[in-house]
Scaffold this motif. Sequence first.
Motif, mmCIF file in Angstrom:
data_model
loop_
_atom_site.group_PDB
_atom_site.id
_atom_site.type_symbol
_atom_site.label_atom_id
_atom_site.label_comp_id
_atom_site.label_asym_id
_atom_site.label_seq_id
_atom_site.Cartn_x
_atom_site.Cartn_y
_atom_site.Cartn_z
ATOM 1 N N LYS A 1 -11.466 0.146 -14.216
ATOM 2 C CA LYS A 1 -10.735 -1.138 -14.242
ATOM 3 C C LYS A 1 -9.884 -1.295 -12.978
ATOM 4 O O LYS A 1 -9.780 -2.393 -12.438
ATOM 5 C CB LYS A 1 -9.846 -1.240 -15.482
ATOM 6 N N ILE A 2 -9.287 -0.207 -12.521
ATOM 7 C CA ILE A 2 -8.509 -0.271 -11.280
ATOM 8 C C ILE A 2 -9.431 -0.713 -10.141
ATOM 9 O O ILE A 2 -9.070 -1.569 -9.336
ATOM 10 C CB ILE A 2 -7.851 1.091 -10.960
ATOM 11 N N LYS A 3 -10.627 -0.156 -10.101
ATOM 12 C CA LYS A 3 -11.600 -0.496 -9.056
ATOM 13 C C LYS A 3 -12.034 -1.959 -9.165
ATOM 14 O O LYS A 3 -12.051 -2.683 -8.177
ATOM 15 C CB LYS A 3 -12.816 0.434 -9.166
ATOM 16 N N SER A 4 -12.372 -2.403 -10.386
ATOM 17 C CA SER A 4 -12.915 -3.758 -10.542
ATOM 18 C C SER A 4 -11.853 -4.851 -10.489
ATOM 19 O O SER A 4 -12.129 -5.958 -10.036
ATOM 20 C CB SER A 4 -13.708 -3.874 -11.848
ATOM 21 N N GLU A 5 -10.630 -4.548 -10.915
ATOM 22 C CA GLU A 5 -9.580 -5.574 -10.972
ATOM 23 C C GLU A 5 -8.676 -5.595 -9.749
ATOM 24 O O GLU A 5 -7.991 -6.584 -9.514
ATOM 25 C CB GLU A 5 -8.709 -5.361 -12.211
ATOM 26 N N GLY A 6 -8.642 -4.518 -9.008
ATOM 27 C CA GLY A 6 -7.706 -4.444 -7.898
ATOM 28 C C GLY A 6 -8.384 -4.497 -6.542
ATOM 29 O O GLY A 6 -9.561 -4.192 -6.416
ATOM 30 N N PRO A 7 -7.632 -4.865 -5.555
ATOM 31 C CA PRO A 7 -8.158 -4.866 -4.184
ATOM 32 C C PRO A 7 -8.050 -3.468 -3.568
ATOM 33 O O PRO A 7 -7.418 -3.275 -2.539
ATOM 34 C CB PRO A 7 -7.267 -5.879 -3.476
ATOM 35 N N ILE A 8 -8.632 -2.491 -4.257
ATOM 36 C CA ILE A 8 -8.533 -1.108 -3.801
ATOM 37 C C ILE A 8 -9.897 -0.685 -3.253
ATOM 38 O O ILE A 8 -10.861 -0.575 -4.013
ATOM 39 C CB ILE A 8 -8.070 -0.191 -4.954
ATOM 40 N N PRO A 9 -9.988 -0.461 -1.940
ATOM 41 C CA PRO A 9 -11.279 -0.207 -1.298
ATOM 42 C C PRO A 9 -11.765 1.242 -1.393
ATOM 43 O O PRO A 9 -12.161 1.847 -0.404
ATOM 44 C CB PRO A 9 -11.010 -0.596 0.157
ATOM 45 N N PHE A 10 -11.715 1.802 -2.602
ATOM 46 C CA PHE A 10 -12.154 3.173 -2.817
ATOM 47 C C PHE A 10 -13.092 3.196 -4.013
ATOM 48 O O PHE A 10 -13.025 2.322 -4.876
ATOM 49 C CB PHE A 10 -10.948 4.090 -3.066
ATOM 50 N N SER A 11 -13.946 4.198 -4.094
ATOM 51 C CA SER A 11 -14.891 4.296 -5.203
ATOM 52 C C SER A 11 -14.160 4.622 -6.502
ATOM 53 O O SER A 11 -13.047 5.156 -6.495
ATOM 54 C CB SER A 11 -15.929 5.376 -4.917
ATOM 55 N N ARG A 12 -14.804 4.320 -7.611
ATOM 56 C CA ARG A 12 -14.245 4.636 -8.914
ATOM 57 C C ARG A 12 -13.995 6.135 -9.037
ATOM 58 O O ARG A 12 -12.976 6.567 -9.554
ATOM 59 C CB ARG A 12 -15.177 4.167 -10.034
ATOM 60 N N GLN A 13 -14.935 6.939 -8.539
ATOM 61 C CA GLN A 13 -14.789 8.392 -8.619
ATOM 62 C C GLN A 13 -13.578 8.869 -7.815
ATOM 63 O O GLN A 13 -12.832 9.730 -8.261
ATOM 64 C CB GLN A 13 -16.054 9.093 -8.136
ATOM 65 N N ASP B 1 -3.350 6.819 -3.049
ATOM 66 C CA ASP B 1 -2.321 7.127 -4.048
ATOM 67 C C ASP B 1 -1.295 6.007 -4.178
ATOM 68 O O ASP B 1 -0.983 5.574 -5.286
ATOM 69 C CB ASP B 1 -1.627 8.447 -3.704
ATOM 70 N N ASP B 2 -0.783 5.535 -3.072
ATOM 71 C CA ASP B 2 0.196 4.443 -3.137
ATOM 72 C C ASP B 2 -0.434 3.182 -3.724
ATOM 73 O O ASP B 2 0.193 2.485 -4.524
ATOM 74 C CB ASP B 2 0.760 4.135 -1.749
ATOM 75 N N ARG B 3 -1.683 2.881 -3.333
ATOM 76 C CA ARG B 3 -2.350 1.679 -3.858
ATOM 77 C C ARG B 3 -2.550 1.785 -5.366
ATOM 78 O O ARG B 3 -2.346 0.812 -6.099
ATOM 79 C CB ARG B 3 -3.715 1.466 -3.183
ATOM 80 N N ILE B 4 -2.945 2.954 -5.851
ATOM 81 C CA ILE B 4 -3.148 3.157 -7.291
ATOM 82 C C ILE B 4 -1.827 3.001 -8.034
ATOM 83 O O ILE B 4 -1.756 2.297 -9.046
ATOM 84 C CB ILE B 4 -3.763 4.542 -7.561
ATOM 85 N N LEU B 5 -0.786 3.635 -7.544
ATOM 86 C CA LEU B 5 0.525 3.539 -8.199
ATOM 87 C C LEU B 5 1.038 2.100 -8.203
ATOM 88 O O LEU B 5 1.569 1.622 -9.216
ATOM 89 C CB LEU B 5 1.527 4.468 -7.524
ATOM 90 N N GLU B 6 0.881 1.405 -7.091
ATOM 91 C CA GLU B 6 1.302 0.002 -7.023
ATOM 92 C C GLU B 6 0.531 -0.842 -8.032
ATOM 93 O O GLU B 6 1.116 -1.689 -8.724
ATOM 94 C CB GLU B 6 1.097 -0.544 -5.615
ATOM 95 N N PHE B 7 -0.781 -0.607 -8.122
ATOM 96 C CA PHE B 7 -1.603 -1.364 -9.065
ATOM 97 C C PHE B 7 -1.149 -1.114 -10.502
ATOM 98 O O PHE B 7 -0.984 -2.062 -11.281
ATOM 99 C CB PHE B 7 -3.085 -0.992 -8.913
#
Length: 86
Positions: free
Chosen positions: A29-41, A12-18
């Motif tokens: 796009k959050i998954k492909s553009e960001g360094p967020i190590p979670f699945s798109r789903q 949640d914090d990583r998504i909000l920061e992104f």
Amino acid sequence: MRISADWMVLADDRILEFLEENGPRSPSKIKSEGPIPFSRQHINNRCMKLEKYGLTQNIGNGVYTITDTGEKYLQGDLDGRKLDRG
């Protein structure tokens, strides 16, 4: 210092920061553009959960943006435990 709610997870914090730094994006796009190590789903599920508490908003076509409430939470000006499910 941020105070998160019991229902919140690390993603949640990583998504909000992104979203704060990059503007509105879809979960894919959050998954492909960001360094967020979670699945798109997982990102999609969390964006929907964050929307229920007023931290994100779906602005159409599965694109999410951070809300003023979400920005206040990130700045540490809002206690996540006090968020009501909308």
